[in-house]
Design a protein around this motif. Structure first.
Motif, PDB file in Angstrom:
ATOM      1  N   UNK A  88       0.958  -1.374   0.461  1.00  0.00           N
ATOM      2  CA  UNK A  88      -0.640   0.276   0.104  1.00  0.00           C
ATOM      3  C   UNK A  88       0.643   1.354   0.051  1.00  0.00           C
ATOM      4  N   UNK A  89       0.751   1.938  -0.458  1.00  0.00           N
ATOM      5  CA  UNK A  89       1.573   3.430  -0.660  1.00  0.00           C
ATOM      6  C   UNK A  89       1.019   4.314   0.358  1.00  0.00           C
ATOM      7  N   UNK A  90       1.562   4.947   0.977  1.00  0.00           N
ATOM      8  CA  UNK A  90       0.909   5.966   2.151  1.00  0.00           C
ATOM      9  C   UNK A  90       1.171   7.294   1.395  1.00  0.00           C
ATOM     10  N   UNK A  91      -0.002   8.365   1.112  1.00  0.00           N
ATOM     11  CA  UNK A  91       0.171   9.168   0.282  1.00  0.00           C
ATOM     12  C   UNK A  91       0.025  10.650   1.430  1.00  0.00           C
ATOM     13  N   UNK A  92       0.962  11.467   1.843  1.00  0.00           N
ATOM     14  CA  UNK A  92       0.562  12.051   2.220  1.00  0.00           C
ATOM     15  C   UNK A  92       0.376  13.998   2.177  1.00  0.00           C
ATOM     16  N   UNK A  93      -0.738  14.561   2.286  1.00  0.00           N
ATOM     17  CA  UNK A  93      -1.475  15.535   2.454  1.00  0.00           C
ATOM     18  C   UNK A  93      -0.805  16.925   2.563  1.00  0.00           C
ATOM     19  N   UNK A  94      -1.105  17.454   2.158  1.00  0.00           N
ATOM     20  CA  UNK A  94      -0.380  18.536   2.172  1.00  0.00           C
ATOM     21  C   UNK A  94      -2.317  20.045   1.943  1.00  0.00           C
ATOM     22  N   UNK A  95      -2.002  21.470   2.749  1.00  0.00           N
ATOM     23  CA  UNK A  95      -3.322  22.497   2.323  1.00  0.00           C
ATOM     24  C   UNK A  95      -3.333  21.874   0.710  1.00  0.00           C
ATOM     25  N   UNK A 106       2.888  26.261   5.716  1.00  0.00           N
ATOM     26  CA  UNK A 106       3.967  26.674   6.782  1.00  0.00           C
ATOM     27  C   UNK A 106       3.558  27.915   7.990  1.00  0.00           C
ATOM     28  N   UNK A 107       1.822  28.131   7.392  1.00  0.00           N
ATOM     29  CA  UNK A 107       1.925  29.146   7.732  1.00  0.00           C
ATOM     30  C   UNK A 107       1.032  28.989   9.696  1.00  0.00           C
ATOM     31  N   UNK A 108       1.242  29.423  10.537  1.00  0.00           N
ATOM     32  CA  UNK A 108       0.672  28.981  12.067  1.00  0.00           C
ATOM     33  C   UNK A 108      -0.428  28.217  11.484  1.00  0.00           C
ATOM     34  N   UNK A 109      -1.527  28.944  10.662  1.00  0.00           N
ATOM     35  CA  UNK A 109      -2.843  28.309  10.456  1.00  0.00           C
ATOM     36  C   UNK A 109      -2.614  26.417  10.104  1.00  0.00           C
ATOM     37  N   UNK A 110      -1.102  26.583   9.471  1.00  0.00           N
ATOM     38  CA  UNK A 110      -1.369  25.048   8.870  1.00  0.00           C
ATOM     39  C   UNK A 110      -0.712  23.454   9.939  1.00  0.00           C
ATOM     40  N   UNK A 111      -2.411  23.085   9.632  1.00  0.00           N
ATOM     41  CA  UNK A 111      -1.833  21.678  11.210  1.00  0.00           C
ATOM     42  C   UNK A 111      -0.660  21.182  10.441  1.00  0.00           C
ATOM     43  N   UNK A 112       0.008  20.941   9.312  1.00  0.00           N
ATOM     44  CA  UNK A 112       0.498  20.161   8.632  1.00  0.00           C
ATOM     45  C   UNK A 112       1.983  20.031   9.243  1.00  0.00           C
ATOM     46  N   UNK A 113       2.221  21.289   9.516  1.00  0.00           N
ATOM     47  CA  UNK A 113       3.481  22.132  10.536  1.00  0.00           C
ATOM     48  C   UNK A 113       3.713  21.305  11.681  1.00  0.00           C
ATOM     49  N   UNK A 114       2.383  20.852  12.197  1.00  0.00           N
ATOM     50  CA  UNK A 114       2.365  20.444  13.135  1.00  0.00           C
ATOM     51  C   UNK A 114       2.248  17.789  13.769  1.00  0.00           C
ATOM     52  N   UNK A 173     -10.876  15.965   4.832  1.00  0.00           N
ATOM     53  CA  UNK A 173     -12.033  16.562   5.827  1.00  0.00           C
ATOM     54  C   UNK A 173     -11.356  17.145   6.948  1.00  0.00           C
ATOM     55  N   UNK A 174     -10.248  16.182   7.702  1.00  0.00           N
ATOM     56  CA  UNK A 174      -9.733  16.150   8.939  1.00  0.00           C
ATOM     57  C   UNK A 174      -8.770  17.061   8.667  1.00  0.00           C
ATOM     58  N   UNK A 175      -7.724  17.319   7.626  1.00  0.00           N
ATOM     59  CA  UNK A 175      -7.119  18.687   7.765  1.00  0.00           C
ATOM     60  C   UNK A 175      -8.244  19.845   7.100  1.00  0.00           C
ATOM     61  N   UNK A 176      -8.451  19.757   6.630  1.00  0.00           N
ATOM     62  CA  UNK A 176      -9.765  21.088   6.326  1.00  0.00           C
ATOM     63  C   UNK A 176      -9.963  21.685   8.259  1.00  0.00           C
ATOM     64  N   UNK A 177     -10.574  20.753   8.596  1.00  0.00           N
ATOM     65  CA  UNK A 177     -11.260  21.113  10.028  1.00  0.00           C
ATOM     66  C   UNK A 177     -10.098  21.178  11.226  1.00  0.00           C
ATOM     67  N   UNK A 178      -9.447  20.604  10.862  1.00  0.00           N
ATOM     68  CA  UNK A 178      -7.942  21.298  11.889  1.00  0.00           C
ATOM     69  C   UNK A 178      -7.447  22.555  11.542  1.00  0.00           C
ATOM     70  N   UNK A 179      -7.019  23.030   9.947  1.00  0.00           N
ATOM     71  CA  UNK A 179      -7.050  24.276  10.110  1.00  0.00           C
ATOM     72  C   UNK A 179      -8.025  25.648  10.124  1.00  0.00           C
ATOM     73  N   UNK A 180      -9.405  25.321   9.942  1.00  0.00           N
ATOM     74  CA  UNK A 180     -10.098  26.271   9.809  1.00  0.00           C
ATOM     75  C   UNK A 180     -10.387  26.622  11.781  1.00  0.00           C
ATOM     76  N   UNK A 181     -10.171  25.599  12.552  1.00  0.00           N
ATOM     77  CA  UNK A 181      -9.817  25.127  13.939  1.00  0.00           C
ATOM     78  C   UNK A 181      -9.007  26.013  14.520  1.00  0.00           C
TER      79      UNK A 181
END
Length: 182
Positions: free
Chosen positions: A36-43, A55-63, A86-94
């Motif tokens: 299985x191929x692991x796929x990493x998402x960015x904003x 890369x901003x303070x709002x980017x959950x991918x930083x953490x 969906x999880x990435x967008x919700x965390x960005x919005x949060x």
């Protein structure tokens, strides 16, 4: 007697060949799942409009890494990508909601990215639950079960958080509109 013995040997050989073929099929599916191929998402993968926030303070991918596995199964791969997005967008919005540095434009971008998820959240949860049922009845998909259950947990948590985040963002936007700043 010889005919019966020959017939019995033929039947045993046929059964063994069939069992081997099914076993080989399961081995192929196991190898496919192991690869299985692991796929990493960015904003920007989640929403093109959010590229400027990478890369901003709002980017959950930083953490935290937002990853899913592609198994070459069109149904699962689509579900997994949508769920992770969906999880990435919700965390960005949060993150935008919780930030004192968020501007009116930041809030508007978060609301714009988040609103389309509201309608699809229940369907996504239902799709994952149905897929888990399918996995339980199809041995060739058994290795996806752990990922499907974990994805369901993540989507359920995001789905519970989504309405409060959206309401908070709309309240924050109304504060900007009225001239109030926090």
């Amino acid at each position: 007697m010889k005919k019966t013995l020959v017939l019995a040997l033929v039947l045993v050989f046929a059964a063994a060949t069939t069992a081997f073929a099914f076993g080989l099929s399961d081995l192929k599916n196991a190898a496919k799942a192991a690869a299985a191929k692991e796929v990493e998402l960015k904003l920007s993968d989640a929403c093109a409009d959010l590229k400027s926030y990478e890369g901003s303070d709002f980017d959950p991918v930083k953490n935290k890494k937002y990853m899913y596995k592609e198994y070459g199964d069109a149904q699962w791969d689509g579900i997994a990508k949508t769920a992770t997005t969906n999880c990435l967008i919700v965390d960005f919005a949060d993150a935008v909601l919780k930030s004192d540095k968020a501007t009116q434009d930041d809030v508007a971008a978060a609301v714009k990215a988040l609103e389309p998820l509201v309608a699809g959240c229940a369907k996504l949860t239902s799709d994952i639950t149905a897929f888990i049922g399918t996995v339980k009845s199809e041995p060739s998909k058994a290795l996806m079960l752990k990922d499907a259950k974990g994805t369901l947990d993540n989507v359920t948590a995001s789905g519970k958080k989504l309405p409060d985040v959206l309401k908070g963002l709309k309240d924050k936007a109304a504060g900007f509109a009225s001239g109030a700043t926090e």
